[in-house]
Scaffold this motif. Structure first.
Motif, PDB file in Angstrom:
ATOM      1  N   TYR B  25      15.487  37.349   0.127  1.00  0.00           N
ATOM      2  CA  TYR B  25      15.563  37.713  -1.277  1.00  0.00           C
ATOM      3  C   TYR B  25      16.953  38.237  -1.597  1.00  0.00           C
ATOM      4  O   TYR B  25      17.712  38.631  -0.717  1.00  0.00           O
ATOM      5  CB  TYR B  25      14.481  38.744  -1.608  1.00  0.00           C
ATOM      6  N   ASP B  26      17.233  38.226  -2.863  1.00  0.00           N
ATOM      7  CA  ASP B  26      18.515  38.732  -3.344  1.00  0.00           C
ATOM      8  C   ASP B  26      18.245  39.581  -4.573  1.00  0.00           C
ATOM      9  O   ASP B  26      17.608  39.122  -5.528  1.00  0.00           O
ATOM     10  CB  ASP B  26      19.447  37.570  -3.693  1.00  0.00           C
ATOM     11  N   THR B  27      18.711  40.812  -4.549  1.00  0.00           N
ATOM     12  CA  THR B  27      18.533  41.702  -5.680  1.00  0.00           C
ATOM     13  C   THR B  27      19.570  42.809  -5.620  1.00  0.00           C
ATOM     14  O   THR B  27      20.024  43.174  -4.541  1.00  0.00           O
ATOM     15  CB  THR B  27      17.125  42.315  -5.706  1.00  0.00           C
ATOM     16  N   SER B  28      19.909  43.333  -6.790  1.00  0.00           N
ATOM     17  CA  SER B  28      20.794  44.488  -6.840  1.00  0.00           C
ATOM     18  C   SER B  28      19.994  45.769  -7.072  1.00  0.00           C
ATOM     19  O   SER B  28      20.561  46.862  -7.098  1.00  0.00           O
ATOM     20  CB  SER B  28      21.831  44.314  -7.952  1.00  0.00           C
ATOM     21  N   ASP B  29      18.674  45.631  -7.239  1.00  0.00           N
ATOM     22  CA  ASP B  29      17.826  46.799  -7.423  1.00  0.00           C
ATOM     23  C   ASP B  29      17.742  47.602  -6.131  1.00  0.00           C
ATOM     24  O   ASP B  29      17.711  47.030  -5.042  1.00  0.00           O
ATOM     25  CB  ASP B  29      16.402  46.380  -7.826  1.00  0.00           C
ATOM     26  N   GLN B  30      17.673  48.926  -6.269  1.00  0.00           N
ATOM     27  CA  GLN B  30      17.461  49.785  -5.104  1.00  0.00           C
ATOM     28  C   GLN B  30      15.971  49.933  -4.813  1.00  0.00           C
ATOM     29  O   GLN B  30      15.560  50.095  -3.664  1.00  0.00           O
ATOM     30  CB  GLN B  30      18.079  51.165  -5.346  1.00  0.00           C
ATOM     31  N   SER B  31      15.184  49.886  -5.880  1.00  0.00           N
ATOM     32  CA  SER B  31      13.743  50.032  -5.739  1.00  0.00           C
ATOM     33  C   SER B  31      13.076  48.709  -6.089  1.00  0.00           C
ATOM     34  O   SER B  31      13.249  48.199  -7.198  1.00  0.00           O
ATOM     35  CB  SER B  31      13.235  51.138  -6.668  1.00  0.00           C
ATOM     36  N   TYR B  32      12.352  48.163  -5.170  1.00  0.00           N
ATOM     37  CA  TYR B  32      11.672  46.898  -5.418  1.00  0.00           C
ATOM     38  C   TYR B  32      10.481  46.766  -4.494  1.00  0.00           C
ATOM     39  O   TYR B  32      10.350  47.496  -3.503  1.00  0.00           O
ATOM     40  CB  TYR B  32      12.616  45.696  -5.241  1.00  0.00           C
ATOM     41  N   GLY B  33       9.596  45.859  -4.849  1.00  0.00           N
ATOM     42  CA  GLY B  33       8.433  45.592  -4.022  1.00  0.00           C
ATOM     43  C   GLY B  33       8.403  44.123  -3.631  1.00  0.00           C
ATOM     44  O   GLY B  33       8.816  43.254  -4.404  1.00  0.00           O
ATOM     45  N   LEU B  34       7.918  43.855  -2.447  1.00  0.00           N
ATOM     46  CA  LEU B  34       7.807  42.485  -1.936  1.00  0.00           C
ATOM     47  C   LEU B  34       6.341  42.181  -1.696  1.00  0.00           C
ATOM     48  O   LEU B  34       5.598  43.015  -1.153  1.00  0.00           O
ATOM     49  CB  LEU B  34       8.603  42.334  -0.637  1.00  0.00           C
ATOM     50  N   PHE B  35       5.917  41.021  -2.099  1.00  0.00           N
ATOM     51  CA  PHE B  35       4.508  40.637  -2.054  1.00  0.00           C
ATOM     52  C   PHE B  35       4.372  39.246  -1.439  1.00  0.00           C
ATOM     53  O   PHE B  35       5.242  38.396  -1.612  1.00  0.00           O
ATOM     54  CB  PHE B  35       3.910  40.590  -3.462  1.00  0.00           C
ATOM     55  N   TRP B  36       3.248  39.045  -0.792  1.00  0.00           N
ATOM     56  CA  TRP B  36       2.868  37.705  -0.356  1.00  0.00           C
ATOM     57  C   TRP B  36       1.512  37.356  -0.967  1.00  0.00           C
ATOM     58  O   TRP B  36       0.596  38.192  -0.974  1.00  0.00           O
ATOM     59  CB  TRP B  36       2.774  37.609   1.162  1.00  0.00           C
ATOM     60  N   TYR B  37       1.462  36.118  -1.474  1.00  0.00           N
ATOM     61  CA  TYR B  37       0.220  35.600  -2.040  1.00  0.00           C
ATOM     62  C   TYR B  37      -0.148  34.299  -1.332  1.00  0.00           C
ATOM     63  O   TYR B  37       0.721  33.539  -0.914  1.00  0.00           O
ATOM     64  CB  TYR B  37       0.378  35.309  -3.537  1.00  0.00           C
ATOM     65  N   LYS B  38      -1.448  34.059  -1.269  1.00  0.00           N
ATOM     66  CA  LYS B  38      -1.984  32.827  -0.693  1.00  0.00           C
ATOM     67  C   LYS B  38      -2.633  32.025  -1.803  1.00  0.00           C
ATOM     68  O   LYS B  38      -3.364  32.577  -2.632  1.00  0.00           O
ATOM     69  CB  LYS B  38      -3.015  33.174   0.382  1.00  0.00           C
ATOM     70  N   GLN B  39      -2.345  30.735  -1.823  1.00  0.00           N
ATOM     71  CA  GLN B  39      -2.981  29.852  -2.803  1.00  0.00           C
ATOM     72  C   GLN B  39      -3.678  28.714  -2.077  1.00  0.00           C
ATOM     73  O   GLN B  39      -3.054  27.733  -1.671  1.00  0.00           O
ATOM     74  CB  GLN B  39      -1.957  29.301  -3.802  1.00  0.00           C
ATOM     75  N   PRO B  40      -4.992  28.800  -1.889  1.00  0.00           N
ATOM     76  CA  PRO B  40      -5.716  27.685  -1.255  1.00  0.00           C
ATOM     77  C   PRO B  40      -5.780  26.488  -2.196  1.00  0.00           C
ATOM     78  O   PRO B  40      -5.342  26.567  -3.353  1.00  0.00           O
ATOM     79  CB  PRO B  40      -7.111  28.283  -0.995  1.00  0.00           C
ATOM     80  N   SER B  41      -6.342  25.414  -1.708  1.00  0.00           N
ATOM     81  CA  SER B  41      -6.380  24.182  -2.503  1.00  0.00           C
ATOM     82  C   SER B  41      -7.191  24.356  -3.784  1.00  0.00           C
ATOM     83  O   SER B  41      -6.999  23.607  -4.747  1.00  0.00           O
ATOM     84  CB  SER B  41      -6.945  23.029  -1.673  1.00  0.00           C
ATOM     85  N   SER B  42      -8.058  25.345  -3.821  1.00  0.00           N
ATOM     86  CA  SER B  42      -8.841  25.600  -5.034  1.00  0.00           C
ATOM     87  C   SER B  42      -7.988  26.194  -6.157  1.00  0.00           C
ATOM     88  O   SER B  42      -8.414  26.212  -7.311  1.00  0.00           O
ATOM     89  CB  SER B  42     -10.000  26.542  -4.716  1.00  0.00           C
ATOM     90  N   GLY B  43      -6.801  26.677  -5.836  1.00  0.00           N
ATOM     91  CA  GLY B  43      -5.840  27.039  -6.871  1.00  0.00           C
ATOM     92  C   GLY B  43      -5.651  28.510  -7.167  1.00  0.00           C
ATOM     93  O   GLY B  43      -4.635  28.881  -7.756  1.00  0.00           O
ATOM     94  N   GLU B  44      -6.595  29.359  -6.793  1.00  0.00           N
ATOM     95  CA  GLU B  44      -6.423  30.773  -7.171  1.00  0.00           C
ATOM     96  C   GLU B  44      -5.318  31.434  -6.355  1.00  0.00           C
ATOM     97  O   GLU B  44      -4.977  30.970  -5.273  1.00  0.00           O
ATOM     98  CB  GLU B  44      -7.747  31.535  -6.998  1.00  0.00           C
ATOM     99  N   MET B  45      -4.765  32.500  -6.866  1.00  0.00           N
ATOM    100  CA  MET B  45      -3.703  33.262  -6.196  1.00  0.00           C
ATOM    101  C   MET B  45      -4.323  34.518  -5.603  1.00  0.00           C
ATOM    102  O   MET B  45      -4.851  35.363  -6.313  1.00  0.00           O
ATOM    103  CB  MET B  45      -2.620  33.660  -7.193  1.00  0.00           C
TER     104      MET B  45
END
Lengths: 114, 118
Positions: B25-45
């Motif tokens: 990732y690239d950001t100039s923010d000091q405070s940030y959050g990182l997330f991971w999401y899974k999207q199965p073939s059914s489409g939901e996040m």
């Protein structure tokens, strides 16, 4: 059950016919957002709302409108849909907009504009 | 501007093996959050795991762990003991705070398609 709901889940329409995709959350979240997902581009934000009557543009707002009259609802309006708006749309909500606030997504609405 | 890069468009992994999905990732923010999401073939996040920029320990959630290297600006997802149900698209995302136009927005990578084979 805590959830974000969207309706309809699937929609096929024709160019120029106004449509609304509804979004509702039952978690009393302040922040709500709309994204569109296109192959190879990930998800891109269309509009977001920090609270009732407070909305702002995301990365790809052209051709869309939103409103936030109640905390739980955040409908997405396409006044005159065009084929380039064919996409998978997600509504999301979080407690607030801070970096620690997890966004929870609705099930998605697959829109085809002919 | 914030940017998330996932360099692996797709990968195969054998059942019961571990897999690492790359995210920088690239950001100039000091405070940030990182997330991971899974999207199965059914489409939901489906939300998997979160790491805050000030968290000193790597996040873990069951079989998911996040290898956070702040100096290198990387936040790789590790799935241990892969299962057939792990076959899905995986997205890395970041949320910053410093600028109004980034406040609240999740910036997503392009995703990595994982296929788990028996």
């Amino acid at each position: 059950e805590a959830q974000v709901t969207q309706n309809p889940r699937y929609l096929i329409t024709v160019t120029g016919k106004k449509l609304t995709v509804t979004c509702s959350q039952n978690m009393n979240h302040e922040y709500m957002s709309w994204y569109r997902q296109d192959p190879g581009l990930g998800l891109r934000q269309i509009y977001y709302s920090m609270n009732v009557e407070v909305t702002d543009k995301g990365d790809v707002p052209e051709g869309y409108k939103v409103s936030r009259k109640e905390k739980r609802n955040f409908p997405l309006i396409l006044e005159s849909p065009s084929p380039n708006q064919t996409s998978l749309y997600f509504c999301a909500s979080s407690l607030a907009g801070g970096p620690t606030d997890t966004q929870y997504f609705g099930p998605g609405t697959r829109l085809t504009v002919l | 501007a914030q940017k998330i890069t996932q360099t692996q468009p797709g990968m195969f992994v054998q059942e019961k093996e571990a897999v690492t999905l790359d995210c920088t990732y690239d950001t100039s923010d000091q405070s940030y959050g990182l997330f991971w999401y899974k999207q199965p073939s059914s489409g939901e996040m489906i939300f998997l795991i979160y790491q805050g920029s000030y968290d000193e320990q790597n996040a873990t959630e069951g079989r998911y762990s996040l290898n956070f290297q702040k100096a290198r600006k990387s936040a790789n997802l590790v799935i241990s003991a892969s299962q057939l149900g792990d076959s899905a698209m995986y997205f890395c995302a970041m949320r910053g705070m410093a600028r109004r136009d980034s406040w609240g927005k999740l910036q997503f990578g392009a995703g990595t398609q994982v296929v788990v084979t028996p």
